[in-house]
Write an enzyme that holds these catalytic residues in place. Structure first.
Site, PDB file in Angstrom:
ATOM      1  N   SER A 142       0.875  -1.182   0.000  1.00 20.51           N
ATOM      2  CA  SER A 142       0.000   0.000   0.000  1.00 20.51           C
ATOM      3  C   SER A 142       0.904   1.222   0.000  1.00 20.51           C
ATOM      4  CB  SER A 142      -0.855   0.002   1.271  1.00 20.51           C
ATOM      5  OG  SER A 142      -1.411   1.281   1.490  1.00 20.51           O
ATOM      6  N   TYR A 155      -1.960  -0.853  10.639  1.00 17.83           N
ATOM      7  CA  TYR A 155      -2.072  -1.220   9.212  1.00 17.83           C
ATOM      8  C   TYR A 155      -0.812  -0.743   8.473  1.00 17.83           C
ATOM      9  CZ  TYR A 155      -3.759  -1.360   4.404  1.00 17.83           C
ATOM     10  OH  TYR A 155      -3.886  -1.619   3.069  1.00 17.83           O
TER      11      TYR A 155
HETATM   12  N1  LIG Z   1      -8.696  -0.574  -1.136  1.00 21.56           N
HETATM   13  C1  LIG Z   1      -7.638   0.212  -0.948  1.00 21.56           C
HETATM   14  O1  LIG Z   1      -7.756   1.439  -0.934  1.00 21.56           O
HETATM   15  C2  LIG Z   1      -6.278  -0.369  -0.743  1.00 21.56           C
HETATM   16  C3  LIG Z   1      -5.180   0.491  -0.765  1.00 21.56           C
HETATM   17  C4  LIG Z   1      -3.907  -0.028  -0.594  1.00 21.56           C
HETATM   18  C5  LIG Z   1      -3.726  -1.381  -0.418  1.00 21.56           C
HETATM   19  N2  LIG Z   1      -4.799  -2.226  -0.391  1.00 21.56           N
HETATM   20  C6  LIG Z   1      -4.532  -3.640  -0.185  1.00 21.56           C
HETATM   21  O2  LIG Z   1      -5.121  -4.360  -1.243  1.00 21.56           O
HETATM   22  C7  LIG Z   1      -5.398  -5.700  -0.816  1.00 21.56           C
HETATM   23  C8  LIG Z   1      -6.817  -6.072  -1.238  1.00 21.56           C
HETATM   24  O3  LIG Z   1      -7.736  -5.252  -0.537  1.00 21.56           O
HETATM   25  P1  LIG Z   1      -9.050  -4.648  -1.214  1.00 21.56           P
HETATM   26  O4  LIG Z   1      -8.905  -3.196  -1.240  1.00 21.56           O
HETATM   27  O5  LIG Z   1      -9.352  -5.372  -2.472  1.00 21.56           O
HETATM   28  O6  LIG Z   1     -10.126  -4.971  -0.067  1.00 21.56           O
HETATM   29  P2  LIG Z   1     -11.289  -6.069   0.016  1.00 21.56           P
HETATM   30  O7  LIG Z   1     -12.278  -5.845  -1.063  1.00 21.56           O
HETATM   31  O8  LIG Z   1     -11.744  -6.011   1.432  1.00 21.56           O
HETATM   32  O9  LIG Z   1     -10.513  -7.446  -0.258  1.00 21.56           O
HETATM   33  C9  LIG Z   1      -9.764  -8.112   0.713  1.00 21.56           C
HETATM   34  C10 LIG Z   1      -9.661  -9.570   0.310  1.00 21.56           C
HETATM   35  O10 LIG Z   1      -8.845 -10.254   1.266  1.00 21.56           O
HETATM   36  C11 LIG Z   1      -9.523 -11.443   1.673  1.00 21.56           C
HETATM   37  N3  LIG Z   1      -9.109 -11.830   3.006  1.00 21.56           N
HETATM   38  C12 LIG Z   1      -9.179 -11.119   4.153  1.00 21.56           C
HETATM   39  N4  LIG Z   1      -8.697 -11.832   5.183  1.00 21.56           N
HETATM   40  C13 LIG Z   1      -8.316 -13.045   4.663  1.00 21.56           C
HETATM   41  C14 LIG Z   1      -7.742 -14.221   5.204  1.00 21.56           C
HETATM   42  N5  LIG Z   1      -7.456 -14.318   6.522  1.00 21.56           N
HETATM   43  N6  LIG Z   1      -7.464 -15.257   4.387  1.00 21.56           N
HETATM   44  C15 LIG Z   1      -7.746 -15.166   3.055  1.00 21.56           C
HETATM   45  N7  LIG Z   1      -8.296 -14.087   2.485  1.00 21.56           N
HETATM   46  C16 LIG Z   1      -8.571 -13.028   3.280  1.00 21.56           C
HETATM   47  C17 LIG Z   1     -11.006 -11.095   1.570  1.00 21.56           C
HETATM   48  O11 LIG Z   1     -11.777 -12.267   1.350  1.00 21.56           O
HETATM   49  P3  LIG Z   1     -12.595 -13.089   2.450  1.00 21.56           P
HETATM   50  O12 LIG Z   1     -13.220 -12.088   3.389  1.00 21.56           O
HETATM   51  O13 LIG Z   1     -13.579 -13.837   1.618  1.00 21.56           O
HETATM   52  O14 LIG Z   1     -11.586 -13.971   3.104  1.00 21.56           O
HETATM   53  C18 LIG Z   1     -11.014 -10.264   0.295  1.00 21.56           C
HETATM   54  O15 LIG Z   1     -11.083 -11.106  -0.829  1.00 21.56           O
HETATM   55  C19 LIG Z   1      -5.157  -5.709   0.694  1.00 21.56           C
HETATM   56  O16 LIG Z   1      -3.901  -6.286   0.958  1.00 21.56           O
HETATM   57  C20 LIG Z   1      -5.157  -4.242   1.061  1.00 21.56           C
HETATM   58  O17 LIG Z   1      -4.377  -3.998   2.203  1.00 21.56           O
HETATM   59  C21 LIG Z   1      -6.070  -1.746  -0.546  1.00 21.56           C
END
Ligand SMILES: NC(=O)c1ccc[n+]([C@@H]2O[C@H](COP(=O)([O-])OP(=O)(O)OC[C@H]3O[C@@H](n4cnc5c(N)ncnc54)[C@H](OP(=O)(O)O)[C@@H]3O)[C@@H](O)[C@H]2O)c1
Length: 258
Positions: A142, A155
């Protein structure tokens, strides 16, 4: 890296960036192994991946924070395909608030998912990749992995740890044929990451942009990737760092008080 027919593992593929990434790889003809904790959501993502052109999509329950679950997931992938070309460590959870308000459960969940999760799947995958002297590991960090954000202290710390782990591992694997890259998304829309719809978060990158950046990194795994305005902000960091802390802190403080 040629993606047509390559075996690509995406953790956290049931929503957001992981879902968009799975579809982006499917469009390039990759074979997919998708993991997360919600099977129903994974099944509907898999359906979209097949429609997008993937010749082979499997879904499996995965809890990345559980070492046994991560190992079983990777072992099943290797059993199914007898190869694993790209591992995308995308699964992650966020939390915003004051450090002294964090529960012990939240602390454990963030560290287990965001940091241990990356370590668990990477350790499970490395022996196979090292033996074949090929493979790409892409860790989704991130912007807070280089610019920690007030009110997201833990985080930010987990994402710093992912960056440190990835860069050190890259050095350790130098000359082995196995590549390690980091992708740094900014605030990304179309995800479940910001669960409170009433809290405005300003400009959001589409998840498809981040997905395309991940695909490009898999094809050319020479270095880390972030979208252009963030790269410029990173360069300005030594000059603007303090001001950015203050500004972000003020915005978040106001949001929390509302
Ligand atoms: N959205 C942003 O603004 C942003 C910015 C920077 C970085 N990121 C990073 O991008 C990545 C994806 O996040 P996102 O934004 O797409 O959010 P999201 O829509 O909440 O997706 C998170 C994913 O991680 C899975 N997950 C959570 N805990 C898990 C576990 N213990 N085992 C396996 N799967 C797990 C969730 O699936 P289940 O609940 O079905 O397990 C979901 O598929 C993350 O690493 C996040 O830190 C996001």
């Amino acid at each position: 890296m040629r993606l047509k027919g390559a075996v690509v593992v995406v953790t956290g593929a049931s929503s957001g960036i992981g879902e968009a990434t799975a579809i982006a790889f499917a469009r390039r003809g990759a074979r997919l192994e998708l993991g997360a904790r919600r099977l129903e959501k994974l099944n509907s993502v898999a359906q979209r991946c097949r429609q997008a052109g993937s010749p082979d999509v499997n879904v499996r329950l995965l809890d990345v924070g559980q070492r046994a679950s991560a190992r079983a997931f990777i072992a099943a992938t290797l059993r199914d395909h007898e190869r694993l070309d790209v591992l995308i460590n995308n699964a992650g959870v966020g939390w915003a608030g004051r450090v002294h308000d964090m529960t012990e459960e939240k602390v454990d969940e963030l560290i287990a998912t965001n940091l241990k999760g990356v370590i668990n799947t990477t350790q499970a995958t490395l022996p196979w990749m090292l033996e074949r002297r090929r493979g790409v590991i892409i860790n989704v960090a991130s912007v807070v992995g280089f610019r920690p954000s007030p009110y997201s202290a833990l985080y930010s710390a987990t994402k710093h740890a992912v960056v440190g782990f990835s860069h050190a591992l890259r050095g350790e694997l130098s000359g082995t044929g196995v590549k390690v890259c980091v992708v740094y998304p900014g605030v990304t829309g179309g995800t479940e990451f910001f669960k409170d719809p009433d809290r405005p978060i300003g400009f959001q990158y589409p998840a498809s942009w981040v997905a395309n950046l991940i695909v490009r990194t898999a094809r050319y795994p020479r270095r880390d990737a972030m979208v252009l305005p963030l790269r410029l902000a990173h360069l300005a960091e030594p000059v603007l760092g303090g001001l950015m802390d203050h500004a972000i802190g003020e915005i978040r403080r106001r949001n929390l008080q509302d």
